[in-house]
Design a protein around this motif. Structure first.
Motif, PDB file in Angstrom:
ATOM      1  N   ASP A  95       0.860  -1.181   0.000  1.00 26.61           N
ATOM      2  CA  ASP A  95       0.000   0.000   0.000  1.00 26.61           C
ATOM      3  C   ASP A  95       0.900   1.236   0.000  1.00 26.61           C
ATOM      4  OD1 ASP A  95      -1.857   1.970   0.301  1.00 26.61           O
ATOM      5  OD2 ASP A  95      -2.441   1.432   2.341  1.00 26.61           O
ATOM      6  N   CYS A  96       0.913   1.967  -1.114  1.00 21.92           N
ATOM      7  CA  CYS A  96       1.802   3.111  -1.259  1.00 21.92           C
ATOM      8  C   CYS A  96       1.026   4.398  -1.496  1.00 21.92           C
ATOM      9  CB  CYS A  96       2.782   2.872  -2.398  1.00 21.92           C
ATOM     10  SG  CYS A  96       4.206   1.894  -1.893  1.00 21.92           S
ATOM     11  N   THR A  97      -0.142   4.531  -0.890  1.00 26.34           N
ATOM     12  CA  THR A  97      -0.950   5.738  -1.064  1.00 26.34           C
ATOM     13  C   THR A  97      -0.189   6.984  -0.631  1.00 26.34           C
ATOM     14  OG1 THR A  97      -2.937   4.421  -0.628  1.00 26.34           O
ATOM     15  CG2 THR A  97      -3.147   6.811  -0.490  1.00 26.34           C
ATOM     16  N   GLU A  98       0.465   6.919   0.520  1.00 24.29           N
ATOM     17  CA  GLU A  98       1.196   8.078   1.037  1.00 24.29           C
ATOM     18  C   GLU A  98       2.403   8.402   0.162  1.00 24.29           C
ATOM     19  OE1 GLU A  98       3.589   9.505   5.083  1.00 24.29           O
ATOM     20  OE2 GLU A  98       2.562   7.571   5.022  1.00 24.29           O
ATOM     21  N   GLN A  99       3.167   7.400  -0.234  1.00 21.15           N
ATOM     22  CA  GLN A  99       4.360   7.633  -1.045  1.00 21.15           C
ATOM     23  C   GLN A  99       4.000   8.245  -2.402  1.00 21.15           C
ATOM     24  OE1 GLN A  99       3.725   5.025   0.774  1.00 21.15           O
ATOM     25  NE2 GLN A  99       5.559   4.380   1.897  1.00 21.15           N
ATOM     26  N   LYS A 100       2.904   7.780  -3.001  1.00 27.87           N
ATOM     27  CA  LYS A 100       2.500   8.319  -4.303  1.00 27.87           C
ATOM     28  C   LYS A 100       2.024   9.764  -4.177  1.00 27.87           C
ATOM     29  CE  LYS A 100       1.351   3.842  -6.354  1.00 27.87           C
ATOM     30  NZ  LYS A 100       0.270   2.952  -6.867  1.00 27.87           N
ATOM     31  N   ALA A 101       1.353  10.073  -3.060  1.00 25.26           N
ATOM     32  CA  ALA A 101       0.917  11.450  -2.834  1.00 25.26           C
ATOM     33  C   ALA A 101       2.122  12.376  -2.657  1.00 25.26           C
ATOM     34  CB  ALA A 101       0.015  11.510  -1.605  1.00 25.26           C
ATOM     35  N   LEU A 102       3.118  11.927  -1.919  1.00 31.64           N
ATOM     36  CA  LEU A 102       4.325  12.730  -1.740  1.00 31.64           C
ATOM     37  C   LEU A 102       5.081  12.915  -3.059  1.00 31.64           C
ATOM     38  CD1 LEU A 102       5.624  11.267   1.653  1.00 31.64           C
ATOM     39  CD2 LEU A 102       4.632  13.536   1.248  1.00 31.64           C
ATOM     40  N   LEU A 103       5.024  11.915  -3.932  1.00 35.65           N
ATOM     41  CA  LEU A 103       5.653  12.048  -5.242  1.00 35.65           C
ATOM     42  C   LEU A 103       4.939  13.117  -6.066  1.00 35.65           C
ATOM     43  CD1 LEU A 103       7.556  11.236  -7.516  1.00 35.65           C
ATOM     44  CD2 LEU A 103       5.983   9.354  -8.070  1.00 35.65           C
ATOM     45  N   ARG A 104       3.613  13.109  -6.044  1.00 32.56           N
ATOM     46  CA  ARG A 104       2.860  14.137  -6.784  1.00 32.56           C
ATOM     47  C   ARG A 104       3.169  15.529  -6.243  1.00 32.56           C
ATOM     48  NH1 ARG A 104      -1.196  10.138  -6.350  1.00 32.56           N
ATOM     49  NH2 ARG A 104      -2.182  11.260  -4.612  1.00 32.56           N
ATOM     50  N   LYS A 105       3.312  15.653  -4.928  1.00 29.56           N
ATOM     51  CA  LYS A 105       3.667  16.935  -4.321  1.00 29.56           C
ATOM     52  C   LYS A 105       5.041  17.401  -4.803  1.00 29.56           C
ATOM     53  CE  LYS A 105       4.538  19.123   0.158  1.00 29.56           C
ATOM     54  NZ  LYS A 105       4.572  18.923   1.631  1.00 29.56           N
ATOM     55  N   ALA A 142      16.683  22.663  -8.474  1.00 29.97           N
ATOM     56  CA  ALA A 142      17.528  21.480  -8.295  1.00 29.97           C
ATOM     57  C   ALA A 142      17.088  20.686  -7.069  1.00 29.97           C
ATOM     58  CB  ALA A 142      18.981  21.912  -8.158  1.00 29.97           C
ATOM     59  N   GLU A 143      16.718  21.376  -6.019  1.00 31.10           N
ATOM     60  CA  GLU A 143      16.261  20.705  -4.795  1.00 31.10           C
ATOM     61  C   GLU A 143      14.954  19.954  -5.040  1.00 31.10           C
ATOM     62  OE1 GLU A 143      15.152  21.795  -0.121  1.00 31.10           O
ATOM     63  OE2 GLU A 143      15.750  23.373  -1.532  1.00 31.10           O
ATOM     64  N   SER A 144      14.024  20.586  -5.751  1.00 32.01           N
ATOM     65  CA  SER A 144      12.741  19.934  -6.024  1.00 32.01           C
ATOM     66  C   SER A 144      12.928  18.725  -6.941  1.00 32.01           C
ATOM     67  CB  SER A 144      11.759  20.929  -6.644  1.00 32.01           C
ATOM     68  OG  SER A 144      12.243  21.411  -7.894  1.00 32.01           O
ATOM     69  N   ARG A 145      13.842  18.811  -7.883  1.00 32.58           N
ATOM     70  CA  ARG A 145      14.108  17.658  -8.767  1.00 32.58           C
ATOM     71  C   ARG A 145      14.736  16.506  -7.995  1.00 32.58           C
ATOM     72  NH1 ARG A 145      16.241  20.958 -14.176  1.00 32.58           N
ATOM     73  NH2 ARG A 145      14.150  21.197 -15.118  1.00 32.58           N
ATOM     74  N   ALA A 146      15.610  16.835  -7.039  1.00 32.90           N
ATOM     75  CA  ALA A 146      16.197  15.791  -6.200  1.00 32.90           C
ATOM     76  C   ALA A 146      15.124  15.110  -5.359  1.00 32.90           C
ATOM     77  CB  ALA A 146      17.276  16.384  -5.310  1.00 32.90           C
ATOM     78  N   GLU A 147      14.172  15.907  -4.872  1.00 35.27           N
ATOM     79  CA  GLU A 147      13.081  15.343  -4.076  1.00 35.27           C
ATOM     80  C   GLU A 147      12.213  14.413  -4.929  1.00 35.27           C
ATOM     81  OE1 GLU A 147      10.912  14.616  -0.630  1.00 35.27           O
ATOM     82  OE2 GLU A 147      12.831  15.639  -0.917  1.00 35.27           O
ATOM     83  N   VAL A 148      12.006  14.779  -6.186  1.00 37.46           N
ATOM     84  CA  VAL A 148      11.248  13.909  -7.097  1.00 37.46           C
ATOM     85  C   VAL A 148      11.968  12.582  -7.283  1.00 37.46           C
ATOM     86  CG1 VAL A 148      10.486  13.605  -9.482  1.00 37.46           C
ATOM     87  CG2 VAL A 148      10.073  15.772  -8.309  1.00 37.46           C
ATOM     88  N   SER A 149      13.284  12.623  -7.439  1.00 36.91           N
ATOM     89  CA  SER A 149      14.063  11.388  -7.604  1.00 36.91           C
ATOM     90  C   SER A 149      13.959  10.511  -6.368  1.00 36.91           C
ATOM     91  CB  SER A 149      15.533  11.732  -7.884  1.00 36.91           C
ATOM     92  OG  SER A 149      15.663  12.451  -9.085  1.00 36.91           O
ATOM     93  N   VAL A 150      14.020  11.126  -5.188  1.00 41.23           N
ATOM     94  CA  VAL A 150      13.905  10.368  -3.939  1.00 41.23           C
ATOM     95  C   VAL A 150      12.552   9.685  -3.849  1.00 41.23           C
ATOM     96  CG1 VAL A 150      13.768  10.565  -1.427  1.00 41.23           C
ATOM     97  CG2 VAL A 150      15.575  11.750  -2.664  1.00 41.23           C
ATOM     98  N   MET A 151      11.492  10.421  -4.158  1.00 46.23           N
ATOM     99  CA  MET A 151      10.147   9.856  -4.048  1.00 46.23           C
ATOM    100  C   MET A 151       9.898   8.780  -5.106  1.00 46.23           C
ATOM    101  SD  MET A 151       9.168  11.103  -1.355  1.00 46.23           S
ATOM    102  CE  MET A 151       7.747  10.010  -1.445  1.00 46.23           C
TER     103      MET A 151
END
Length: 269
Positions: A95-105, A142-151
């Motif tokens: 169940d990855c509801t939270e992880q997918k929401a954080l990725l969209r953010k 650059a920070e937001s792109r790194a966060e996208v990669s992490v998520m």
């Protein structure tokens, strides 16, 4: 101090005795196998099971335990012991509801950063902005792109895919169960990686070469299979004068499984 010294000496003596006894038992078993091999008649029917020759066991080089890479609730756990699967098929889902929401953010923040950087560049071209503000916009992007990669990496752990085509050996968890990182989920093995392990007299190494044919009778199936030598061991046991070798069964029969055992006849006597 004297008591401690004597205790250590006693422990070493016990360990040495156990090693010697193990090697002796191994040598006796090997000698019995050789006697049986010598007494085997070449006129025996090849399809009849007989406990004669060298003891052999089927193993799998690719037998692994798939474990959880993230904490979460299992929504799907595919396969029961014995079930087959294809390479790349999804075996476990979380169940990855939270992880997918954080990725969209994170993706929304990245999009906002792209827009902000474009605005700062345009302002700079019109002499209405500053290089400092543009540098800040570049850093935020650059920070937001790194966060996208992490998520994206976290979301990728929501599914465990089969690393090879094979079968399920054991199921360690259940659907709807909450597990932590490192929890064993499924034990699987690859059918294509089955091989035979045997312990033979080390003097056979002078005659043995890769590709030499032999036969192995598997007790669980009651059949005799054609096999060939694929690898010899690198270490000889000095007490029993034996070495481990590996072979491959030429027949790709689906009835063969890891853990099955039998008796092999090799042409070196």
């Amino acid at each position: 101090m004297m008591t401690l010294f004597m205790g250590r000496v006693f422990g070493l003596v016990v360990l040495l005795t156990l090693l010697i006894l193990t090697s002796v038992v191994r040598a006796e078993a090997l000698a019995d196998s050789e006697k049986l091999l010598a007494n085997t008649s070449d006129s025996q029917a090849p399809g009849v099971m007989r406990k004669q020759g060298i003891r052999a066991q089927i193993t799998s080089l690719q037998r692994i335990t798939l474990s959880s890479e993230m904490p979460g609730r299992i929504t799907r756990l595919k396969g029961l012991p014995g079930d087959r699967f294809k390479k790349g098929s999804t075996l476990v889902s979380f169940d990855c509801t939270e992880q997918k929401a954080l990725l969209r953010k994170a993706q929304a923040m990245e999009k906002s950063g792209v827009t902000e950087l474009a605005v700062q560049k345009r302002l700079l071209e019109l002499d209405a902005g500053s290089t400092m503000e543009m540098s800040k916009a570049e850093a935020r992007l650059a920070e937001s792109r790194a966060e996208v990669s992490v998520m994206k990496a976290r979301v990728s752990r929501c599914q465990i895919k089969a690393p090879f085509a094979g079968r399920v050996a054991q199921r360690e968890a259940s659907e709807h169960e909450y597990v932590r990182v490192g929890t064993p989920l499924l034990e699987v093995f690859a059918k294509s990686s089955l091989e035979i392990r045997l312990i033979v007299p080390s003097r056979w190494l002078a005659k043995m070469k890769k590709g030499d044919p032999f036969q192995v009778a598997v007790e669980e199936t009651g059949r005799v299979y054609a096999a060939e030598v694929i690898r010899t061991g690198a270490v000889v046991d000095p007490i029993s004068q034996s070495v481990e070798i590996a072979g491959r069964i030429k027949d790709k029969s689906s009835e063969l499984l890891p853990g099955m055992s039998g008796w092999a006849r090799l042409p070196y006597e």
